[in-house]
Design an enzyme around this catalytic site. Structure first.
Site, short mmCIF file in Angstrom:
data_model
loop_
_atom_site.label_atom_id
_atom_site.label_comp_id
_atom_site.label_asym_id
_atom_site.label_seq_id
_atom_site.Cartn_x
_atom_site.Cartn_y
_atom_site.Cartn_z
CG ASN A 221 -11.73 -2.93 13.51
OD1 ASN A 221 -12.44 -3.82 12.78
ND2 ASN A 221 -10.17 -3.48 13.73
CG PHE A 222 -12.09 1.31 18.19
CD1 PHE A 222 -11.36 0.14 18.35
CD2 PHE A 222 -11.33 2.54 18.16
CE1 PHE A 222 -9.93 0.10 18.26
CE2 PHE A 222 -10.08 2.59 18.27
CZ PHE A 222 -9.20 1.51 18.11
CD GLU B 80 7.93 2.00 -1.10
OE1 GLU B 80 7.81 2.90 -1.94
OE2 GLU B 80 8.96 1.86 -0.44
CE1 TYR C 45 -4.00 2.19 0.57
CE2 TYR C 45 -2.66 2.99 2.47
CZ TYR C 45 -3.86 2.90 1.51
OH TYR C 45 -4.85 4.05 1.60
N GLY D 221 -0.63 -3.00 19.46
CA GLY D 221 0.14 -1.96 20.38
C GLY D 221 -0.45 -1.65 21.70
NE ARG E 278 -10.87 1.75 6.12
CZ ARG E 278 -11.12 2.44 5.09
NH1 ARG E 278 -10.52 3.34 4.76
NH2 ARG E 278 -11.98 1.99 4.30
P1 NAD Z 1 -12.97 1.68 0.59
O1 NAD Z 1 -12.31 0.28 0.44
O2 NAD Z 1 -14.29 2.03 1.36
O3 NAD Z 1 -13.04 2.17 -0.85
C1 NAD Z 1 -12.65 1.72 -1.78
C2 NAD Z 1 -13.46 1.62 -3.21
O4 NAD Z 1 -12.73 0.98 -4.30
C3 NAD Z 1 -14.38 0.21 -3.12
O5 NAD Z 1 -15.64 0.55 -3.39
C4 NAD Z 1 -13.74 -0.97 -3.75
O6 NAD Z 1 -14.79 -1.90 -4.27
C5 NAD Z 1 -13.04 -0.18 -4.84
N1 NAD Z 1 -11.92 -0.66 -5.39
C6 NAD Z 1 -10.72 -1.26 -4.87
N2 NAD Z 1 -9.95 -1.70 -5.90
C7 NAD Z 1 -10.72 -1.93 -7.07
C8 NAD Z 1 -10.36 -2.18 -8.19
N3 NAD Z 1 -9.17 -2.81 -8.51
N4 NAD Z 1 -11.15 -1.84 -9.33
C9 NAD Z 1 -12.33 -1.15 -9.19
N5 NAD Z 1 -12.69 -0.59 -7.97
C10 NAD Z 1 -11.98 -1.16 -6.94
O7 NAD Z 1 -11.89 2.84 0.85
P2 NAD Z 1 -11.87 4.17 1.22
O8 NAD Z 1 -11.74 4.64 2.52
O9 NAD Z 1 -13.19 4.93 0.74
O10 NAD Z 1 -10.71 5.03 0.50
C11 NAD Z 1 -10.78 5.55 -0.88
C12 NAD Z 1 -9.26 5.80 -1.19
O11 NAD Z 1 -8.77 7.01 -0.35
C13 NAD Z 1 -8.52 5.16 -1.33
O12 NAD Z 1 -7.63 5.18 -2.52
C14 NAD Z 1 -7.68 4.94 -0.12
O13 NAD Z 1 -6.40 4.48 -0.45
C15 NAD Z 1 -7.60 6.44 -0.04
N6 NAD Z 1 -7.42 6.86 1.31
C16 NAD Z 1 -8.53 6.81 2.30
C17 NAD Z 1 -8.26 7.09 3.84
C18 NAD Z 1 -9.10 6.78 4.64
O14 NAD Z 1 -8.96 7.05 5.99
N7 NAD Z 1 -10.45 6.45 4.45
C19 NAD Z 1 -6.99 7.59 4.06
C20 NAD Z 1 -5.85 7.47 3.03
C21 NAD Z 1 -6.18 7.43 1.82
#
Ligand code: NAD
Length: 322
Positions: free
Chosen positions: A190-191, A147, A145, A205, A186
């Site tokens: 979870n909590f 990288e 994730y 931790g 997350r």
């Molecule tokens: P989430 O898992 O709820 O949503 C991700 C969505 O992407 C899901 O609907 C999933 O089905 C879709 N998805 C995943 N891989 C896919 C693929 N290969 N093809 C098509 N669809 C795909 O996560 P989130 O919390 O909503 O995060 C959204 C974005 O924000 C992510 O890129 C995540 O890395 C980034 N992000 C989120 C947070 C956070 O705290 N929520 C923090 C940092 C970065």
């Protein structure tokens, strides 16, 4: 003007799509429903400005007419997923982002890429400005994730250089709120899930690691402001209210106990720290204030109460969470 939201059926995707539709935009969600769900987009289904294309961003993306902007959110974001599907996550970060940038090249669309605080790894400094280059382990359980998202940023730079694609990069710090998947691993869901079920809350931790939690609606307003700004370098989008993981667990368990009319919150159980889990994480959000006029607004107590209410309403039978 049509806007594509990859990952639009996920947690943040739900809030972003809602915001865009409220602003009268036409939205096409591209989502494989891997970690998201049909439920998260059900309320948009009858809106004529909304369409969902079931697809995996690791495959070349379908063309979309009148495409002007792409928010690229598709990627699992929970540490449990890093262990379950590291190769698929790397593929999603590289192939998925490349496919998005290819579509943007053809359509001359602007792209906002969802990057993360994880690009800073386990930081050696306490407050993280965008200029900090990070302390990332390239060979460990989180590296798919961390990288992967660093590669996403490098792809943005490269497509801008070679194809003149307009890119925006949001480094998102921990977001929470309604529409998180109850079992996605997350901290906040979870909590809540454990407390609703009367089970001890598990902390990896000793609980002294810090995080800054931003409410989902604040986060997506930040993404919207960044997409529509002229600023094209990475921007931290997060809250700067730092607290320990124990504090947030205690807050959540107290709220759940109050709402369920219980006298005592559930206990906290401490498990071994996860490898490479950052010990401190606090963004410097000065830049977001300066270039976007954005800062988070929703107080933590309000956000937690709304999130717990949503989970209680959605999961009438708490046992269904575990
Ligand atoms: P989430 O898992 O709820 O949503 C991700 C969505 O992407 C899901 O609907 C999933 O089905 C879709 N998805 C995943 N891989 C896919 C693929 N290969 N093809 C098509 N669809 C795909 O996560 P989130 O919390 O909503 O995060 C959204 C974005 O924000 C992510 O890129 C995540 O890395 C980034 N992000 C989120 C947070 C956070 O705290 N929520 C923090 C940092 C970065």
């Amino acid at each position: 003007m049509t806007i594509v939201v990859t990952g639009g059926a996920g947690f943040l995707g739900h809030h972003l799509v809602k915001l865009l539709l409220e602003k009268g935009k036409s939205v096409v969600v591209m989502d494989s429903l891997w970690t998201g769900s049909q439920e998260n987009i059900a309320e948009f289904a009858s809106n004529p400005n909304f369409r969902h294309i079931l697809c995996d961003v690791r495959e070349p993306l379908p063309d979309v007419e009148d495409l002007e902007q792409i928010y690229h959110l598709a990627c699992p974001a929970s540490p449990d997923d890093f262990e379950r599907a590291p190769i698929e996550i790397l593929e999603t970060c590289f192939l998925g982002t490349r496919n998005v940038l290819e579509l943007a090249t053809v359509r001359r669309a602007r792209v906002l890429l969802a990057s993360t605080s994880e690009v800073y790894g386990d930081p050696e400094i306490s407050v993280l400005p965008e200029s900090y280059r990070g302390n990332v382990n390239s060979f460990g359980p989180r590296s798919c994730y961390d990288e992967g998202k660093r590669t996403l940023e490098a792809l943005a730079f490269s497509y801008r250089l070679k194809n003149n694609v307009e890119t925006r990069i949001a480094r998102i710090f921990n977001a929470y709120g309604p529409y998180m998947a109850a079992k996605d691993g997350r901290a906040v869901p979870n909590f809540i899930g454990a407390a609703m079920d009367g089970q001890p809350v598990k902390i990896y931790g000793d609980g002294s690691a810090t995080r800054c939690f931003q409410y989902a609606t604040d986060c997506v307003e930040g993404l919207y402001a960044l997409m529509n700004s002229d600023y094209d370098k990475p921007v931290n989008i997060g809250s700067d209210l730092e607290m320990t993981v124990s504090d947030i667990a205690n807050k959540v368990t107290r709220v759940v106990a109050e709402k369920l009319g219980q006298k005592t919150p559930v206990a906290v159980q401490y498990l071994p720290k996860r490898v490479d889990d950052p010990t401190r994480r606090k963004p410097d959000i000065t830049l977001a204030g300066e270039v976007l006029g954005w800062s988070p607004k929703v107080p933590l107590d309000v956000g937690i109460a709304q999130t717990v209410d949503w989970f209680l309403e959605k999961h009438g039978n708490p046992k269904s969470l575990m």
